[in-house]
Design an enzyme around this catalytic site. Structure first.
Site, short mmCIF file in Angstrom:
data_model
loop_
_atom_site.label_atom_id
_atom_site.label_comp_id
_atom_site.label_asym_id
_atom_site.label_seq_id
_atom_site.Cartn_x
_atom_site.Cartn_y
_atom_site.Cartn_z
N GLY A 35 0.83 -1.22 0.00
CA GLY A 35 0.00 0.00 0.00
C GLY A 35 0.85 1.25 0.00
N ALA A 36 1.86 1.27 -0.89
CA ALA A 36 2.88 2.31 -0.80
C ALA A 36 2.75 3.39 -1.87
CB ALA A 36 4.27 1.68 -0.86
N ARG A 88 0.71 5.87 -1.78
CA ARG A 88 0.37 7.18 -1.18
C ARG A 88 0.51 7.07 0.34
NH1 ARG A 88 -5.51 6.89 0.13
NH2 ARG A 88 -6.34 5.05 -0.93
N GLY A 146 16.11 3.51 -10.09
CA GLY A 146 16.20 2.06 -9.88
C GLY A 146 16.17 1.64 -8.43
N ASN A 169 1.76 -2.34 5.44
CA ASN A 169 1.22 -0.99 5.65
C ASN A 169 -0.19 -0.80 5.07
OD1 ASN A 169 1.49 2.16 5.85
ND2 ASN A 169 1.05 1.74 3.68
N TYR A 194 -12.62 -1.14 11.83
CA TYR A 194 -11.19 -0.81 11.83
C TYR A 194 -10.53 -1.28 13.13
CZ TYR A 194 -6.94 1.98 11.35
OH TYR A 194 -5.63 2.38 11.25
P1 NDP Z 1 -3.98 6.00 3.05
O1 NDP Z 1 -5.45 5.86 2.92
O2 NDP Z 1 -3.35 7.31 2.76
O3 NDP Z 1 -3.23 4.90 2.15
C1 NDP Z 1 -3.63 3.56 2.20
C2 NDP Z 1 -2.81 2.77 1.21
O4 NDP Z 1 -3.23 1.39 1.30
C3 NDP Z 1 -3.01 3.22 -0.22
O5 NDP Z 1 -1.81 3.14 -0.93
C4 NDP Z 1 -4.00 2.17 -0.76
O6 NDP Z 1 -3.93 1.97 -2.15
C5 NDP Z 1 -3.48 0.96 -0.02
N1 NDP Z 1 -4.42 -0.17 -0.08
C6 NDP Z 1 -5.71 -0.20 0.26
N2 NDP Z 1 -6.22 -1.42 0.02
C7 NDP Z 1 -5.22 -2.17 -0.49
C8 NDP Z 1 -5.11 -3.49 -0.96
N3 NDP Z 1 -6.17 -4.32 -0.96
N4 NDP Z 1 -3.92 -3.93 -1.42
C9 NDP Z 1 -2.84 -3.11 -1.43
N5 NDP Z 1 -2.88 -1.82 -1.02
C10 NDP Z 1 -4.07 -1.37 -0.56
O7 NDP Z 1 -3.66 5.52 4.54
P2 NDP Z 1 -2.47 5.88 5.54
O8 NDP Z 1 -1.23 6.11 4.79
O9 NDP Z 1 -2.97 6.90 6.50
O10 NDP Z 1 -2.38 4.52 6.37
C11 NDP Z 1 -1.29 3.59 6.23
C12 NDP Z 1 -1.39 2.63 7.40
O11 NDP Z 1 -1.31 3.35 8.63
C13 NDP Z 1 -2.71 1.85 7.43
O12 NDP Z 1 -2.47 0.53 7.78
C14 NDP Z 1 -3.49 2.55 8.53
O13 NDP Z 1 -4.41 1.69 9.17
C15 NDP Z 1 -2.37 2.97 9.48
N6 NDP Z 1 -2.70 4.08 10.37
C16 NDP Z 1 -2.95 5.33 9.87
C17 NDP Z 1 -3.26 6.37 10.72
C18 NDP Z 1 -3.49 7.76 10.24
O14 NDP Z 1 -3.81 8.65 11.09
N7 NDP Z 1 -3.38 8.05 8.95
C19 NDP Z 1 -3.37 6.16 12.18
C20 NDP Z 1 -3.07 4.82 12.60
C21 NDP Z 1 -2.76 3.84 11.72
P3 NDP Z 1 -5.00 2.64 -3.19
O15 NDP Z 1 -4.46 4.01 -3.52
O16 NDP Z 1 -4.99 1.69 -4.34
O17 NDP Z 1 -6.32 2.71 -2.49
#
Ligand code: NDP
Length: 233
Positions: free
Chosen positions: A11-12, A14, A53, A88, A157
Site C-alpha cells: 500500500g505504498a 500514497r 532504480g 502498511n 477498523y
Molecule cells: P492512506 O489511505 O493514505 O493509504 C492507504 C494505502 O493502502 C493506499 O496506498 C492504498 O492503495 C493501499 N491499499 C488499500 N487497500 C489495499 C489493498 N487491498 N492492497 C494493497 N494496497 C491497498 O492511509 P495511511 O497512509 O494513512 O495509512 C497507512 C497505514 O497506517 C494503514 O495501515 C493505517 O491503518 C495505518 N494508520 C494510519 C493512521 C493515520 O492517522 N493516517 C493512524 C493509525 C494507523 P489505493 O491508492 O490503491 O487505495
C-alpha cells in the site's frame, strides 16, 4: 559490492507507505513499492527524490491471494529475497459506524485488507526472508483494548487492528528462531487520505514505522510501539 537490503512496502502508492518507501530508499535499501494499481505506483515513484532504480513498483493487492502469490514469485525471481516487510496497506477508518448496527459486509471487506492482507503477505514473503529480517505491521492505537476502552467508534477498523496485534504476537513464535523480528507499530494520527486533516506529518508517521526496521538483532519482537515507546495492548 556491499549487499543492499531489500524492503517490500505494501500500500505504498500514497500516504505513510509512500513516505516509508522513500525513506528506506534514501537510506540505501532497494525498495519494492507495492501498489494494487501499478499505474498509481509508477506515478508515486516519480514523486520520490531517490536514485533511479532504487524503488521498483510491484503489483500487489493484499486482499487477493493470486496477486500476493505472483508478487512473491516476482520478487524471488528478480531479487532473490526480502529483508524488510512493511505491512502498511489499510482501509476504512469507519468513524461513521457503530458496532450495534454495523454493516457486516463492510466489516468483512475491512478485515480482508487490514488483517488478512497483512497475514497473507507475511505467509508468502516469510519464506523469502533471512536472518536479520524485520516484519512491521502498521497497526493503530484504535486496535488497543486499553486505549479504546469505552469507545464504540470505528468498529470494523478497531477490531481488524486488534486482530493484527494478536497476529503480531503469534508470528514471532516461528519467526524469532529464524532471526526475524515482528512488531506492530502505530504511526500516530497522521494527515493522510485516511487520517484526514489535523494529524501530524507523514514524515513523523513514517519515523514511527521505521523505528521497528532499525531495531538491533537482539531487539524486541511481538511488541506494539508508537515512536519507539510501548503501546498498551
Ligand atoms: P492512506 O489511505 O493514505 O493509504 C492507504 C494505502 O493502502 C493506499 O496506498 C492504498 O492503495 C493501499 N491499499 C488499500 N487497500 C489495499 C489493498 N487491498 N492492497 C494493497 N494496497 C491497498 O492511509 P495511511 O497512509 O494513512 O495509512 C497507512 C497505514 O497506517 C494503514 O495501515 C493505517 O491503518 C495505518 N494508520 C494510519 C493512521 C493515520 O492517522 N493516517 C493512524 C493509525 C494507523 P489505493 O491508492 O490503491 O487505495
Amino acid at each position: 559490492m556491499a549487499h543492499r537490503r531489500i524492503a517490500l512496502v505494501t500500500g505504498a502508492n500514497r500516504g505513510i507507505g509512500l513516505q516509508v518507501a522513500g525513506d528506506l530508499a534514501q537510506r540505501g535499501l532497494t525498495v519494492i513499492l507495492g501498489a494494487r494499481d501499478i499505474a498509481k505506483g509508477e506515478q508515486a515513484v516519480q514523486q520520490l527524490a531517490v536514485p533511479a532504480g532504487r524503488v521498483r513498483v510491484c503489483a500487489l493487492d493484499v486482499a487477493d491471494d493470486g496477486s500476493v502469490r505472483q508478487a512473491a514469485e516476482h520478487i524471488l525471481r528478480e531479487m532473490g529475497h526480502v529483508d524488510v516487510l512493511i505491512n502498511n496497506a489499510g482501509v476504512d477508518y469507519d468513524v461513521d459506524a457503530d458496532a450495534i448496527d454495523a454493516d457486516l459486509d463492510r466489516v468483512h471487506r475491512d478485515i480482508e485488507v487490514n488483517l488478512f492482507g497483512a497475514w497473507l503477505t507475511t505467509i508468502y514473503m516469510a519464506p523469502l526472508m533471512r536472518r536479520g529480517g524485520r516484519v512491521v505491521n502498521v497497526s493503530s492505537g484504535a486496535g488497543s483494548f486499553a486505549e479504546t476502552a469505552g469507545s464504540g467508534a470505528t468498529p470494523a477498523y478497531s477490531i481488524g487492528e486488534a486482530a493484527l496485534n494478536m497476529l503480531t504476537v503469534k508470528l514471532p513464535v516461528d519467526l524469532r528462531p529464524r532471526g526475524i523480528l515482528v512488531n506492530a507499530v502505530c504511526p500516530g494520527w497522521v494527515a493522510t487520505d485516511m487520517g484526514g486533516r489535523g494529524g501530524r506529518s507523514v514524515q513523523d508517521g513514517a519515523a514511527s514505522v521505521l523505528w521497528a526496521v532499525d531495531l538491533p538483532d537482539d531487539g524486541p519482537s511481538a511488541g506494539f510501539f508508537c515512536d519507539g515507546e510501548p503501546v498498551p495492548w
